[in-house]
Design a protein around this motif. Structure first.
Motif, PDB file in Angstrom:
ATOM      1  N   MET A   1       0.803  -1.191   0.000  1.00  0.00           N
ATOM      2  CA  MET A   1       0.000   0.000   0.000  1.00  0.00           C
ATOM      3  C   MET A   1       0.857   1.270   0.000  1.00  0.00           C
ATOM      4  N   PHE A   2       1.992   1.238   0.674  1.00  0.00           N
ATOM      5  CA  PHE A   2       2.848   2.414   0.738  1.00  0.00           C
ATOM      6  C   PHE A   2       4.116   2.170  -0.067  1.00  0.00           C
ATOM      7  N   THR A  36       4.414   9.413  12.928  1.00  0.00           N
ATOM      8  CA  THR A  36       5.346   8.729  12.040  1.00  0.00           C
ATOM      9  C   THR A  36       4.586   7.909  11.001  1.00  0.00           C
ATOM     10  N   LEU A  37       5.318   7.114  10.241  1.00  0.00           N
ATOM     11  CA  LEU A  37       4.720   6.347   9.152  1.00  0.00           C
ATOM     12  C   LEU A  37       3.487   5.585   9.605  1.00  0.00           C
ATOM     13  N   ARG A  38       2.490   5.652   8.779  1.00  0.00           N
ATOM     14  CA  ARG A  38       1.201   4.974   8.945  1.00  0.00           C
ATOM     15  C   ARG A  38       0.302   5.583  10.007  1.00  0.00           C
ATOM     16  N   ASP A  39       0.768   6.635  10.719  1.00  0.00           N
ATOM     17  CA  ASP A  39      -0.170   7.416  11.513  1.00  0.00           C
ATOM     18  C   ASP A  39      -1.057   8.162  10.523  1.00  0.00           C
ATOM     19  N   ASP A  40      -2.095   8.814  11.018  1.00  0.00           N
ATOM     20  CA  ASP A  40      -2.999   9.497  10.103  1.00  0.00           C
ATOM     21  C   ASP A  40      -2.952  11.006  10.283  1.00  0.00           C
ATOM     22  N   TYR A  77       6.156  15.850   5.969  1.00  0.00           N
ATOM     23  CA  TYR A  77       5.321  14.649   5.858  1.00  0.00           C
ATOM     24  C   TYR A  77       4.664  14.596   4.484  1.00  0.00           C
ATOM     25  N   ARG A  83      -3.238   8.962   5.322  1.00  0.00           N
ATOM     26  CA  ARG A  83      -2.189   8.362   6.148  1.00  0.00           C
ATOM     27  C   ARG A  83      -0.826   8.930   5.778  1.00  0.00           C
ATOM     28  N   GLY A  85       2.670   8.615   4.593  1.00  0.00           N
ATOM     29  CA  GLY A  85       3.410   7.652   3.789  1.00  0.00           C
ATOM     30  C   GLY A  85       4.867   7.998   3.645  1.00  0.00           C
TER      31      GLY A  85
END
Length: 90
Positions: A1-2, A36-40, A77, A83, A85
Motif C-alpha cells: 500500500m505504501f 510517524t509512518l502509517r499514523d494518520d 510529511y 495516512r 506515507g
C-alpha cells in the motif's frame, strides 16, 4: 500500500510558494514522539494543530540562541489517502 520514499532537499526561498500557508507552529521545543509512518492526518492535527488531507506538509522553525547562532528545524510529511506515507526531518 505504501511506497518507499527518500527525501533529499535544499531550499532557498525568499517568499512563500503559491497555495502555501504559514501556520503559527513553533517546533523549537520539539519533543519525541512525533507522528510517524502509517499514523494518520488526525495525529498530525493533534500534535501540530494543522494538517492537510492529502499531499505534503512541512512544519518548520528557525531561531537564534544567546550567541546569535541560527538553528533551523524541519519536519516534512507526505500524506496519501489520509495516512502518513513519508517522513523527512532535519
Amino acid at each position: 500500500m505504501f511506497d518507499t520514499l527518500t527525501l533529499v532537499a535544499a531550499e532557498d526561498a525568499k517568499d512563500k510558494s503559491p497555495g502555501c500557508g504559514n501556520p503559527d507552529i513553533d517546533i523549537s521545543g520539539l519533543a519525541l514522539p512525533v507522528p510517524t509512518l502509517r499514523d494518520d492526518k488526525e495525529a498530525l492535527r493533534k500534535r501540530f494543530g494543522a494538517a492537510p488531507d492529502q499531499g505534503m506538509v512541512r512544519y518548520a522553525h528557525e531561531g537564534k540562541n544567546a550567541e546569535s547562532t541560527i538553528t533551523e528545524q524541519s519536519l516534512v510529511y507526505r500524506l496519501r489517502e489520509g495516512r502518513i506515507g513519508g517522513v523527512a526531518f532535519s
